[in-house]
Scaffold this motif. Structure first.
Motif, PDB file in Angstrom:
ATOM      1  N   THR B  90     -64.189 -56.159   2.362  1.00 14.73           N
ATOM      2  CA  THR B  90     -65.698 -56.066   1.863  1.00 14.73           C
ATOM      3  C   THR B  90     -65.908 -55.029   0.710  1.00 14.73           C
ATOM      4  OG1 THR B  90     -65.372 -54.110   3.905  1.00 14.73           O
ATOM      5  CG2 THR B  90     -66.558 -56.712   4.203  1.00 14.73           C
ATOM      6  N   ARG B  91     -64.592 -54.252   0.654  1.00 12.52           N
ATOM      7  CA  ARG B  91     -64.821 -52.875  -0.368  1.00 12.52           C
ATOM      8  C   ARG B  91     -63.026 -53.427  -1.245  1.00 12.52           C
ATOM      9  NH1 ARG B  91     -64.659 -47.186   0.753  1.00 12.52           N
ATOM     10  NH2 ARG B  91     -63.456 -47.446   2.021  1.00 12.52           N
ATOM     11  N   HIS B  92     -63.706 -52.689  -3.237  1.00 17.17           N
ATOM     12  CA  HIS B  92     -62.661 -52.966  -3.282  1.00 17.17           C
ATOM     13  C   HIS B  92     -62.214 -54.303  -3.800  1.00 17.17           C
ATOM     14  CE1 HIS B  92     -63.030 -48.914  -2.590  1.00 17.17           C
ATOM     15  NE2 HIS B  92     -61.994 -48.571  -1.289  1.00 17.17           N
ATOM     16  N   LYS B  93     -62.726 -55.421  -4.110  1.00 10.24           N
ATOM     17  CA  LYS B  93     -62.177 -56.497  -3.741  1.00 10.24           C
ATOM     18  C   LYS B  93     -61.828 -56.635  -5.105  1.00 10.24           C
ATOM     19  CE  LYS B  93     -64.078 -60.056  -1.984  1.00 10.24           C
ATOM     20  NZ  LYS B  93     -65.094 -61.070  -0.938  1.00 10.24           N
ATOM     21  N   ASN B  94     -62.577 -56.247  -6.333  1.00 12.89           N
ATOM     22  CA  ASN B  94     -62.051 -56.577  -7.646  1.00 12.89           C
ATOM     23  C   ASN B  94     -61.180 -55.293  -8.110  1.00 12.89           C
ATOM     24  OD1 ASN B  94     -64.224 -57.840  -8.752  1.00 12.89           O
ATOM     25  ND2 ASN B  94     -66.166 -56.895  -8.907  1.00 12.89           N
ATOM     26  N   LEU B  95     -60.528 -54.433  -7.565  1.00 15.73           N
ATOM     27  CA  LEU B  95     -60.393 -53.342  -7.905  1.00 15.73           C
ATOM     28  C   LEU B  95     -57.896 -54.744  -7.781  1.00 15.73           C
ATOM     29  CD1 LEU B  95     -58.249 -50.858  -8.442  1.00 15.73           C
ATOM     30  CD2 LEU B  95     -58.685 -50.658  -6.040  1.00 15.73           C
ATOM     31  N   TYR B  96     -58.098 -55.436  -6.132  1.00 21.52           N
ATOM     32  CA  TYR B  96     -56.691 -55.718  -5.326  1.00 21.52           C
ATOM     33  C   TYR B  96     -56.956 -56.771  -6.530  1.00 21.52           C
ATOM     34  CZ  TYR B  96     -58.177 -52.640  -1.199  1.00 21.52           C
ATOM     35  OH  TYR B  96     -57.917 -51.874  -0.107  1.00 21.52           O
ATOM     36  N   LEU B  97     -57.696 -57.570  -7.117  1.00 20.65           N
ATOM     37  CA  LEU B  97     -58.388 -58.864  -7.580  1.00 20.65           C
ATOM     38  C   LEU B  97     -57.072 -58.541  -9.411  1.00 20.65           C
ATOM     39  CD1 LEU B  97     -60.940 -60.732  -7.497  1.00 20.65           C
ATOM     40  CD2 LEU B  97     -58.318 -61.825  -6.845  1.00 20.65           C
ATOM     41  N   GLN B  98     -57.681 -57.336  -9.081  1.00 18.01           N
ATOM     42  CA  GLN B  98     -56.673 -56.474 -10.652  1.00 18.01           C
ATOM     43  C   GLN B  98     -54.954 -56.309 -10.686  1.00 18.01           C
ATOM     44  OE1 GLN B  98     -58.233 -55.672 -13.699  1.00 18.01           O
ATOM     45  NE2 GLN B  98     -60.574 -56.850 -13.013  1.00 18.01           N
ATOM     46  N   LEU B  99     -55.048 -55.582  -9.597  1.00 15.62           N
ATOM     47  CA  LEU B  99     -53.734 -55.457  -9.159  1.00 15.62           C
ATOM     48  C   LEU B  99     -53.092 -56.902  -9.469  1.00 15.62           C
ATOM     49  CD1 LEU B  99     -53.588 -53.049  -6.309  1.00 15.62           C
ATOM     50  CD2 LEU B  99     -53.283 -52.313  -8.985  1.00 15.62           C
ATOM     51  N   VAL B 100     -53.491 -58.036  -8.989  1.00 12.31           N
ATOM     52  CA  VAL B 100     -52.499 -59.659  -8.254  1.00 12.31           C
ATOM     53  C   VAL B 100     -52.734 -59.399 -10.460  1.00 12.31           C
ATOM     54  CG1 VAL B 100     -52.599 -61.537  -7.836  1.00 12.31           C
ATOM     55  CG2 VAL B 100     -53.622 -59.818  -6.453  1.00 12.31           C
ATOM     56  N   MET B 101     -53.310 -59.008 -11.129  1.00 12.17           N
ATOM     57  CA  MET B 101     -53.385 -59.580 -12.190  1.00 12.17           C
ATOM     58  C   MET B 101     -52.495 -58.717 -13.158  1.00 12.17           C
ATOM     59  SD  MET B 101     -57.111 -61.301 -12.975  1.00 12.17           S
ATOM     60  CE  MET B 101     -57.662 -61.305 -12.323  1.00 12.17           C
ATOM     61  N   LEU B 102     -52.251 -57.388 -13.069  1.00  9.91           N
ATOM     62  CA  LEU B 102     -51.632 -56.876 -13.317  1.00  9.91           C
ATOM     63  C   LEU B 102     -50.978 -56.758 -14.056  1.00  9.91           C
ATOM     64  CD1 LEU B 102     -52.611 -53.946 -14.087  1.00  9.91           C
ATOM     65  CD2 LEU B 102     -51.289 -53.065 -12.648  1.00  9.91           C
ATOM     66  N   PRO B 103     -49.322 -57.623 -13.545  1.00  9.85           N
ATOM     67  CA  PRO B 103     -48.683 -57.747 -14.173  1.00  9.85           C
ATOM     68  C   PRO B 103     -48.413 -58.323 -16.136  1.00  9.85           C
ATOM     69  CG  PRO B 103     -48.152 -58.573 -11.795  1.00  9.85           C
ATOM     70  CD  PRO B 103     -49.606 -57.932 -12.456  1.00  9.85           C
ATOM     71  N   PHE B 104     -49.615 -59.065 -15.591  1.00  8.08           N
ATOM     72  CA  PHE B 104     -50.081 -59.916 -17.420  1.00  8.08           C
ATOM     73  C   PHE B 104     -50.011 -59.710 -18.569  1.00  8.08           C
ATOM     74  CE2 PHE B 104     -51.774 -63.304 -14.043  1.00  8.08           C
ATOM     75  CZ  PHE B 104     -50.374 -64.140 -14.083  1.00  8.08           C
ATOM     76  N   TRP B 105     -50.951 -58.455 -17.827  1.00 11.40           N
ATOM     77  CA  TRP B 105     -50.894 -56.775 -19.389  1.00 11.40           C
ATOM     78  C   TRP B 105     -49.636 -56.788 -19.596  1.00 11.40           C
ATOM     79  CZ3 TRP B 105     -54.308 -52.656 -16.947  1.00 11.40           C
ATOM     80  CH2 TRP B 105     -55.739 -53.003 -16.973  1.00 11.40           C
ATOM     81  N   THR B 106     -48.297 -57.148 -19.265  1.00 15.75           N
ATOM     82  CA  THR B 106     -46.449 -57.027 -20.122  1.00 15.75           C
ATOM     83  C   THR B 106     -46.652 -58.025 -20.225  1.00 15.75           C
ATOM     84  OG1 THR B 106     -47.101 -54.989 -18.935  1.00 15.75           O
ATOM     85  CG2 THR B 106     -44.708 -55.216 -20.067  1.00 15.75           C
ATOM     86  N   SER B 107     -45.562 -58.360 -21.458  1.00 15.50           N
ATOM     87  CA  SER B 107     -44.893 -59.315 -21.409  1.00 15.50           C
ATOM     88  C   SER B 107     -43.702 -60.216 -20.330  1.00 15.50           C
ATOM     89  CB  SER B 107     -43.861 -59.412 -22.541  1.00 15.50           C
ATOM     90  OG  SER B 107     -42.507 -59.848 -22.073  1.00 15.50           O
ATOM     91  N   PHE B 108     -43.785 -61.460 -20.158  1.00 13.43           N
ATOM     92  CA  PHE B 108     -42.954 -61.518 -18.935  1.00 13.43           C
ATOM     93  C   PHE B 108     -41.444 -61.456 -19.632  1.00 13.43           C
ATOM     94  CE2 PHE B 108     -40.446 -65.312 -17.123  1.00 13.43           C
ATOM     95  CZ  PHE B 108     -40.785 -65.121 -15.717  1.00 13.43           C
ATOM     96  N   LEU B 109     -40.878 -61.731 -20.775  1.00 14.83           N
ATOM     97  CA  LEU B 109     -39.805 -61.003 -20.845  1.00 14.83           C
ATOM     98  C   LEU B 109     -39.124 -59.522 -20.231  1.00 14.83           C
ATOM     99  CD1 LEU B 109     -36.833 -61.471 -22.423  1.00 14.83           C
ATOM    100  CD2 LEU B 109     -37.876 -61.372 -24.655  1.00 14.83           C
ATOM    101  N   VAL B 110     -40.119 -58.699 -20.954  1.00 17.87           N
ATOM    102  CA  VAL B 110     -40.006 -57.078 -20.550  1.00 17.87           C
ATOM    103  C   VAL B 110     -40.065 -57.080 -18.852  1.00 17.87           C
ATOM    104  CG1 VAL B 110     -40.669 -54.633 -20.830  1.00 17.87           C
ATOM    105  CG2 VAL B 110     -41.384 -56.745 -22.934  1.00 17.87           C
ATOM    106  N   ARG B 111     -40.868 -58.298 -18.127  1.00 15.06           N
ATOM    107  CA  ARG B 111     -40.627 -57.253 -16.604  1.00 15.06           C
ATOM    108  C   ARG B 111     -39.313 -58.427 -16.055  1.00 15.06           C
ATOM    109  NH1 ARG B 111     -45.642 -60.515 -14.603  1.00 15.06           N
ATOM    110  NH2 ARG B 111     -45.765 -61.302 -16.812  1.00 15.06           N
ATOM    111  N   THR B 112     -39.022 -59.234 -16.510  1.00 19.20           N
ATOM    112  CA  THR B 112     -38.193 -59.619 -16.179  1.00 19.20           C
ATOM    113  C   THR B 112     -36.934 -58.542 -16.211  1.00 19.20           C
ATOM    114  OG1 THR B 112     -38.432 -62.258 -16.449  1.00 19.20           O
ATOM    115  CG2 THR B 112     -36.219 -61.662 -16.352  1.00 19.20           C
TER     116      THR B 112
END
Lengths: 320, 275
Positions: B90-112
């Motif tokens: 009921t609350r913080h829905k957008n925050l949770y969605l942002q967290l799911v997408m957070l990894p996309f802010w960095t390159s896949f190579l770097v994350r690996t």
């Protein structure tokens, strides 16, 4: 009198920043058709949801068959809801929707019960269709059948006719009442439509601002409303010097009537043709407005004409 | 008509230049002969495809398939509860969605690479466990199938969460109330109502995870350390070290054909279900 199948006592429900129910008490007799009538926001749907178990009361009790069920989950109560939007499972056929509850309750040999209820609501030919392939009226029958087949202690109906077109709505009123009688199940109906409540209910509770204003038979609440709100919500009322008179009990004459009728002088302001009758609008000398519903053969009154409105003392509505 | 042509022109150019043309090139290469120092030369031949019948390559294909399947199933297992939680929040829905997408802010190579630092013998996990005295020699966390699977699940999890979330978000909440009302306990509501209704999201998410996992080469290369050869690495290897472009092209074509068949079959079944 028989023990009520459903009772609510001093029920209070608070939502953040708002009290939805302010201590209502009701007693619904077994096998009856009971309606909660009131404007939107009066707490009628909240009452229904508390009975169904979707909400828990802030204080007060919900009793089913004499047992307090305040904290029982919906699946632990022998009540079933027909939702306003029907809430049919879109991935299941009409028949599978009806069987859903039976399966969840571990009932196995249910074919005969399903056939019976399909016949009762007149859906036998459409049982293999999915909700998307059914008309609004048919969906409603599925929703009704889905609950009826469980033979609940109380069947809860949340504005079940609101989504239907006006013609079908009137037809379904008659049918719903007939189904309730045949099935012998207690119905608790929520509606804001006074005609609906009056035409189907054995008893109704008129609600306003989280309180019950009056409980009674349709005749009682219509003819002997206890508050101005009830009188006004169940139909139009002319308030003439503190007493109320329904438009259909209000007559118009060029000279005051004799034999015990009461009358007061007025002036015609407008006349509206409604098909089966005329609505004549008048202004009293006191400045109050009134409406008289008259047969078209009497409708010779022109705006500006001086008349008398008359009524029988027996038709007066007296409220505090 | 004219307007329509001009509006579609950019995407047409894009598709022809970056999809159709490379596709045609790879298709042509797969029927040519390998050059001595890479590249291709004539004559035309189907030799590359004949080599595909070698059990060695079929094994690699099967391993890749199983790896992608395992990653998809694991993603589903982790993503579904997460998506359900977010959709019901009921609350913080957008925050949770942002967290799911957070990894996309960095390159896949770097994350690996980050996983390398976590999992290697002198990495954070082994050092921590050792300093706590739980283990005495470093655990072999890297360069095995488990590490590859971990990397794939980690990398593609958001692609499963988001489509499932989208279907759950659209679901009428009164259906859940109706299920409870009809006597369904929460588990029954989950498996009889919520899961079946989120099926389009599950299918979309599975396709979005399975396909890139099947052709993945970066994750198995870095976390598998070359020991875990998947079909993506095979293709990469043919174009680099092995200098066998025709064979690399043939493997690519086979992979593409399999994926196309699979997705086409799946989508056809789904549309039948819906119709």
């Amino acid at each position: 009198m028989e023990k009520p199948i459903l009772e609510v006592r001093q029920l209070v429900k608070d939502f953040p920043g708002q009290r939805a129910l302010d201590g209502i008490s009701l007693s619904v007799p077994k096998g009856s058709f009971f309606s909660l009538l009131g404007p939107s926001g009066c707490g009628k749907t909240t009452t229904l949801r508390l009975v169904a178990g979707f909400e828990e009361p802030t204080s007060g009790d919900v009793l089913l068959n004499g047992e307090v069920v305040n904290h029982r989950k919906p699946y632990e109560r022998r009540v079933s809801t027909v939702f306003q939007n029907y809430a049919l499972f879109p991935h299941l056929t009409a028949r599978a929707n009806i069987e859903f509850g039976l399966r969840r309750q571990g009932i196995t040999a249910f074919d005969a019960r399903v056939e019976d209820v399909l016949k009762l609501v007149g859906l036998a030919a459409k049982e293999a269709r999915k909700p998307a392939q059914l008309s609004g009226g048919e969906r409603q029958r599925v929703a009704l059948a889905r609950s009826l087949v469980l033979a609940p202690d109380v069947l809860l109906l949340d504005e079940p006719l609101a989504a239907l077109d006006p013609k079908l709505r009137k037809q379904m009123r008659v049918e719903l009442k007939a189904i309730q009688r045949r099935a012998g199940i207690t119905f608790l109906l929520v509606t804001h439509d006074q005609e609906e409540a009056l035409s189907m209910s054995d008893q109704l509770a008129v609600m306003n601002e989280g309180r019950v204003e009056q409980v009674g038979t349709p005749e009682e609440v219509y003819f002997q409303p206890r508050t101005r709100f009830v009188a006004g919500f169940l139909g139009a009322v002319n308030w003439i010097g503190g007493v109320g008179v329904r438009p259909e009990a209000t007559r118009i004459a060029r000279i005051p009537e004799n034999h015990g009728a009461r009358s007061t002088p007025a002036m015609v302001t407008d006349s509206v043709f409604l098909g089966d009758c005329f609505q004549v609008l008048v202004r009293l000398d006191s400045g109050e407005e009134a409406v008289a519903q008259v047969h078209r053969s009497f409708a010779t009154f022109m705006p500006g004409e001086s008349v008398h409105i008359c009524w029988s003392p027996a038709d007066e509505i007296l409220v505090p | 008509m004219k307007l329509r042509f001009w509006f579609l022109l950019p995407s047409r150019i894009w598709m022809v230049a970056l999809f159709a043309a490379p596709f045609a090139i790879v298709l042509a290469y797969s029927f040519l002969t390998r050059g001595t120092y890479g590249g291709v030369e004539k004559p035309w031949t189907i030799e590359a495809y004949q080599r595909l019948a070698d059990p060695l390559y079929l094994t690699i294909l099967l391993r890749s398939f199983l790896m992608a399947l395992a990653a998809t199933v694991l993603c589903l297992v982790f993503a579904f509860p997460a998506a359900l939680f977010i959709s019901r929040a009921t609350r913080h829905k957008n925050l949770y969605l942002q967290l799911v997408m957070l990894p996309f802010w960095t390159s896949f190579l770097v994350r690996t690479y980050a996983w390398l630092f976590l999992l290697r013998d002198t990495g954070l996990i082994n050092m921590t466990l050792q300093s706590l005295g739980i283990i005495h020699a470093p655990l072999q966390l890297l360069y095995n199938d488990g590490a590859v699977l971990l990397g794939l699940v980690y990398g593609y999890l958001p692609f499963m969460v988001l489509p499932i979330y989208a279907t759950l978000e659209r679901m009428d909440p009164s259906l859940i109330e109706a299920a409870a009302d009809l006597g369904a306990r929460p588990i029954a509501t989950l498996f009889r109502v919520i899961v079946p209704l989120s099926r389009p999201g599950i299918v979309a998410g599975s396709v979005l995870v399975f396909i890139p996992c099947l052709g993945a080469y970066l994750t198995p290369d870095l976390l598998g350390g070359g020991r875990t050869v998947l079909v993506g690495n095979l293709v990469q290897n043919q174009f680099t070290n092995a200098r066998d472009w025709p064979f690399g092209s043939a493997v690519s074509m086979l992979l593409m054909a399999l994926v196309t068949l699979l997705v086409w079959g799946l989508l056809r079944r789904e549309s039948e279900q819906l119709g």
